[in-house]
Design a protein around this motif. Sequence first.
Motif, PDB file in Angstrom:
ATOM      1  N   ILE A 183       0.849  -1.245  -0.170  1.00  0.00           N
ATOM      2  CA  ILE A 183      -0.007   0.093   0.159  1.00  0.00           C
ATOM      3  C   ILE A 183       0.834   1.155   0.076  1.00  0.00           C
ATOM      4  O   ILE A 183       0.337   2.342  -0.143  1.00  0.00           O
ATOM      5  CB  ILE A 183      -0.917   0.090   1.051  1.00  0.00           C
ATOM      6  N   LEU A 184       2.286   1.171   0.175  1.00  0.00           N
ATOM      7  CA  LEU A 184       2.929   2.320   0.328  1.00  0.00           C
ATOM      8  C   LEU A 184       2.997   3.267  -0.604  1.00  0.00           C
ATOM      9  O   LEU A 184       2.894   4.450  -0.490  1.00  0.00           O
ATOM     10  CB  LEU A 184       4.386   1.731   0.560  1.00  0.00           C
ATOM     11  N   PRO A 185       2.977   2.717  -1.941  1.00  0.00           N
ATOM     12  CA  PRO A 185       2.928   3.787  -2.939  1.00  0.00           C
ATOM     13  C   PRO A 185       1.420   4.873  -3.005  1.00  0.00           C
ATOM     14  O   PRO A 185       1.565   5.821  -3.757  1.00  0.00           O
ATOM     15  CB  PRO A 185       2.943   2.804  -4.568  1.00  0.00           C
ATOM     16  N   ILE A 186       0.646   4.392  -2.393  1.00  0.00           N
ATOM     17  CA  ILE A 186      -0.710   5.109  -2.516  1.00  0.00           C
ATOM     18  C   ILE A 186      -1.011   5.597  -1.191  1.00  0.00           C
ATOM     19  O   ILE A 186      -2.018   5.770  -0.808  1.00  0.00           O
ATOM     20  CB  ILE A 186      -1.872   4.365  -3.040  1.00  0.00           C
ATOM     21  N   ALA A 197      -5.544   3.075   8.621  1.00  0.00           N
ATOM     22  CA  ALA A 197      -5.325   3.906   7.457  1.00  0.00           C
ATOM     23  C   ALA A 197      -6.849   4.258   6.998  1.00  0.00           C
ATOM     24  O   ALA A 197      -7.610   3.292   7.215  1.00  0.00           O
ATOM     25  CB  ALA A 197      -4.557   3.577   6.309  1.00  0.00           C
ATOM     26  N   VAL A 198      -7.061   5.252   6.651  1.00  0.00           N
ATOM     27  CA  VAL A 198      -8.531   5.394   6.090  1.00  0.00           C
ATOM     28  C   VAL A 198      -8.452   6.067   4.497  1.00  0.00           C
ATOM     29  O   VAL A 198      -7.410   6.596   4.203  1.00  0.00           O
ATOM     30  CB  VAL A 198      -9.422   6.451   6.834  1.00  0.00           C
ATOM     31  N   PHE A 199      -9.707   5.998   3.920  1.00  0.00           N
ATOM     32  CA  PHE A 199      -9.398   6.475   2.432  1.00  0.00           C
ATOM     33  C   PHE A 199      -9.823   7.790   2.609  1.00  0.00           C
ATOM     34  O   PHE A 199     -10.887   8.289   2.925  1.00  0.00           O
ATOM     35  CB  PHE A 199     -10.647   5.679   1.447  1.00  0.00           C
ATOM     36  N   PHE A 200      -8.638   8.613   2.354  1.00  0.00           N
ATOM     37  CA  PHE A 200      -8.658   9.850   2.549  1.00  0.00           C
ATOM     38  C   PHE A 200      -7.702  10.556   1.441  1.00  0.00           C
ATOM     39  O   PHE A 200      -6.371  10.663   1.782  1.00  0.00           O
ATOM     40  CB  PHE A 200      -8.512  10.469   3.905  1.00  0.00           C
ATOM     41  N   PRO A 201      -7.991  10.904   0.350  1.00  0.00           N
ATOM     42  CA  PRO A 201      -7.023  11.232  -0.756  1.00  0.00           C
ATOM     43  C   PRO A 201      -6.343  12.440  -0.438  1.00  0.00           C
ATOM     44  O   PRO A 201      -6.594  13.338   0.278  1.00  0.00           O
ATOM     45  CB  PRO A 201      -7.468  11.372  -2.198  1.00  0.00           C
ATOM     46  N   TYR A 240      -4.167   7.837  -1.856  1.00  0.00           N
ATOM     47  CA  TYR A 240      -5.402   7.267  -1.832  1.00  0.00           C
ATOM     48  C   TYR A 240      -5.702   7.033  -0.552  1.00  0.00           C
ATOM     49  O   TYR A 240      -6.764   7.712   0.175  1.00  0.00           O
ATOM     50  CB  TYR A 240      -5.646   5.926  -2.500  1.00  0.00           C
ATOM     51  N   TYR A 241      -4.728   6.742   0.287  1.00  0.00           N
ATOM     52  CA  TYR A 241      -4.831   6.505   1.863  1.00  0.00           C
ATOM     53  C   TYR A 241      -4.269   7.325   2.773  1.00  0.00           C
ATOM     54  O   TYR A 241      -3.029   7.627   2.399  1.00  0.00           O
ATOM     55  CB  TYR A 241      -4.727   4.804   2.216  1.00  0.00           C
ATOM     56  N   SER A 242      -4.706   7.453   4.074  1.00  0.00           N
ATOM     57  CA  SER A 242      -3.796   8.228   5.143  1.00  0.00           C
ATOM     58  C   SER A 242      -3.843   7.670   6.394  1.00  0.00           C
ATOM     59  O   SER A 242      -4.890   6.903   6.835  1.00  0.00           O
ATOM     60  CB  SER A 242      -4.704   9.683   5.200  1.00  0.00           C
ATOM     61  N   ILE A 243      -2.617   7.725   6.877  1.00  0.00           N
ATOM     62  CA  ILE A 243      -2.635   7.054   8.067  1.00  0.00           C
ATOM     63  C   ILE A 243      -3.105   7.763   9.156  1.00  0.00           C
ATOM     64  O   ILE A 243      -2.889   9.089   9.218  1.00  0.00           O
ATOM     65  CB  ILE A 243      -0.943   6.879   8.455  1.00  0.00           C
ATOM     66  N   LEU A 244      -4.053   7.164  10.226  1.00  0.00           N
ATOM     67  CA  LEU A 244      -4.510   8.080  11.219  1.00  0.00           C
ATOM     68  C   LEU A 244      -3.721   7.757  12.427  1.00  0.00           C
ATOM     69  O   LEU A 244      -3.478   8.457  13.352  1.00  0.00           O
ATOM     70  CB  LEU A 244      -5.872   7.445  11.521  1.00  0.00           C
ATOM     71  N   ILE A 253     -13.775  17.047   1.787  1.00  0.00           N
ATOM     72  CA  ILE A 253     -12.389  16.904   1.180  1.00  0.00           C
ATOM     73  C   ILE A 253     -12.235  15.643   0.463  1.00  0.00           C
ATOM     74  O   ILE A 253     -11.954  15.579  -0.690  1.00  0.00           O
ATOM     75  CB  ILE A 253     -11.414  17.037   2.165  1.00  0.00           C
ATOM     76  N   GLN A 254     -12.627  14.607   1.119  1.00  0.00           N
ATOM     77  CA  GLN A 254     -12.581  13.153   0.555  1.00  0.00           C
ATOM     78  C   GLN A 254     -13.470  13.018  -0.954  1.00  0.00           C
ATOM     79  O   GLN A 254     -12.797  12.375  -1.849  1.00  0.00           O
ATOM     80  CB  GLN A 254     -13.251  12.199   1.355  1.00  0.00           C
ATOM     81  N   SER A 255     -14.645  13.668  -0.935  1.00  0.00           N
ATOM     82  CA  SER A 255     -15.505  13.567  -2.003  1.00  0.00           C
ATOM     83  C   SER A 255     -14.803  14.252  -3.076  1.00  0.00           C
ATOM     84  O   SER A 255     -15.070  13.911  -4.317  1.00  0.00           O
ATOM     85  CB  SER A 255     -16.878  14.123  -1.655  1.00  0.00           C
TER      86      SER A 255
END
Length: 212
Positions: free
Chosen positions: A99-102, A124-128, A139-143, A186-188
Motif C-alpha cells: 500500500i506504500l505507493p498510495i 489507514a482511512v480512504f482520504f486522498p 489514496y489512503y492516509s494514516i490515522l 475533502i474526500q469527496s
Amino acid sequence: MSCIDTKTLKELFKNMPEIKANINYKIFNIWKEIWENKLTNLYDDSVVISPNYLIEHIFPLKYDNFFNYSIEIDIYVDKLLRDINRKHINFQQINLSKILPILWYTKYDSLIYEENHSSSPIIAVFFPAQVGSSPSLQYYSILDGNHRVSAAVNSHKELPIYCISDPFLKSKYFINLVSCYAFHLIQSYLYLQLNDDKVCIQYLKELNSFNF
C-alpha cells in the motif's frame, strides 16, 4: 484542539474551484448541490461528548494549504480501534509494502522499528492526500501509527496496515459534526478526480443518502 469550525468549512466549500479535468461537468454540479444542502443546516461547532471523552485518543488529521486553508479534522481513534476489534466496521489488512505507493503518512527520522504485538493496529482511512506540489494523489492516509510506519519504511521492515474500506465514516468517530463534514467534503472532492463518471455517480448517490 484547533479543529475546523463551521464558518471556515463553509468558506472553504465556497472557494473550492470547479473540477474540469477528467470529469463530466454535471457530476461536479451534483456534488456541489449535495454539499450545499448539507452545509445549509450545519450551524453547531459543539464537541460531541463521548462517555470516555477525557481518556479518548484524539488524532488531528491535518491537511495543510488546501486551497490556502489549513484544515484540522479531529478523530476519535480509540472508537475506530474498538469497532475494528469488534468487526463493526469494514477493513482490510494490507502489508505496508503493497500500500506504500498510495499511502500518505507523516514522515519521521526514526530507524529503529521494534515489533510489539501488544500495540494497537496501524489504521489507514480512504482520504486522498495531495503531497506538496505533486499532481498525484495518495489514496489512503494514516490515522494512527505514523512513527511505526516511518521506522518500518526507514529500516525496510514489513508490517500490517488496517485499511478501513468503508468510504464514509459516521459522525461518532469525529469530535464534532464539522470535523465529520470536513473529512467527507475533502474526500469527496478528491474522489471525483480519481474515478470515472459511472463510479462517481454511484458514490454521490451513496453520499447523498448517507446518514452522518
